[in-house]
Design a protein around this motif. Structure first.
Motif, PDB file in Angstrom:
ATOM      1  N   LEU A  27     -28.732   4.124  40.963  1.00 45.60           N
ATOM      2  CA  LEU A  27     -27.985   3.160  40.172  1.00 45.60           C
ATOM      3  C   LEU A  27     -28.419   3.245  38.721  1.00 45.60           C
ATOM      4  N   GLY A  28     -27.542   2.835  37.836  1.00 45.53           N
ATOM      5  CA  GLY A  28     -27.870   2.792  36.420  1.00 45.53           C
ATOM      6  C   GLY A  28     -27.359   1.513  35.792  1.00 45.53           C
ATOM      7  N   LEU A  29     -27.989   1.119  34.694  1.00 44.78           N
ATOM      8  CA  LEU A  29     -27.529  -0.025  33.906  1.00 44.78           C
ATOM      9  C   LEU A  29     -27.038   0.515  32.573  1.00 44.78           C
ATOM     10  N   ARG A  30     -25.745   0.376  32.327  1.00 45.20           N
ATOM     11  CA  ARG A  30     -25.150   0.872  31.085  1.00 45.20           C
ATOM     12  C   ARG A  30     -24.892  -0.331  30.172  1.00 45.20           C
ATOM     13  N   PRO A  31     -25.504  -0.359  28.965  1.00 48.53           N
ATOM     14  CA  PRO A  31     -25.293  -1.491  28.050  1.00 48.53           C
ATOM     15  C   PRO A  31     -23.810  -1.636  27.675  1.00 48.53           C
TER      16      PRO A  31
END
Length: 154
Positions: A27-31
Motif C-alpha cells: 500500500l502507499g499513501l499519496r499526498p
C-alpha cells in the motif's frame, strides 16, 4: 487493534495491512494537493494484480476528542472485493511512520436502550414501561374485561 504500518521508503510512504481475512502487502499513501478544506490529506493506493497502483481509500486529518488533542489520520479502505469498507486510523508522523489501527464501529441503537427507567408520575412504578400483564397463568385475559369474540372479522 493495530493491523499494519506505513514507513518512508525511497521518499514514499509505503506499508501494509493484514488481518485474518485481508492481506494488503503493498500500500502507499499519496499526498493530495488541494486548496479545498474538505479534501483528504492522502489517497490510499494499492498495487493490483496487473501491477498497477489504484486508489482504494482516502485519509483525512482528525483531532482526538479527549484532552490530548492528538492529531491523527482517519478514513477507510474500500474495494469491490471487500464485503464492506474497512475503517482505519493512522497514528504517528511522516518522519517516524504510522501505526494503522482498526476498531469495530459501534452501531447506533435507533430504538434506545433496552431497559428504561420509570417515567415520572407512572403509578405502576414498573421499570419496563408497559405496566402489569393482563394475561392469566393459563394465557387467557384476566380481570373484569369482556371475553374476546373470535367470530368477528377485522
Amino acid at each position: 487493534m493495530n493491523i499494519g504500518e506505513f514507513n518512508v521508503r525511497n521518499g514514499r510512504l509505503l506499508g501494509s495491512i493484514a488481518t485474518r481475512t485481508i492481506d494488503l502487502p503493498r500500500l502507499g499513501l499519496r499526498p493530495v494537493e488541494s486548496d479545498n478544506d474538505r479534501a483528504p490529506v492522502f489517497e490510499i493506493i494499492a498495487l493490483n494484480v496487473g501491477n498497477r497502483w489504484v486508489q482504494v481509500g482516502a485519509l483525512w486529518e482528525a483531532v482526538a476528542k479527549h484532552t490530548t488533542g492528538e492529531v491523527f489520520l482517519q478514513g477507510s479502505i474500500d474495494d469491490p472485493g471487500l464485503a464492506e469498507p474497512l475503517p482505519i486510523a493512522l497514528f504517528g508522523s511522516d518522519e517516524d511512520g504510522y501505526r494503522v489501527a482498526w476498531r469495530r464501529p459501534q452501531r447506533r441503537d435507533d430504538f434506545g436502550p433496552a431497559i428504561r427507567s420509570g417515567r415520572a408520575g407512572d403509578p405502576s412504578g414498573d421499570q419496563g414501561g408497559f405496566g402489569d400483564s393482563t394475561a392469566g397463568s393459563d394465557g387467557g385475559v384476566m380481570g373484569d374485561e369482556q371475553p374476546v369474540d373470535d367470530e368477528i372479522p377485522f
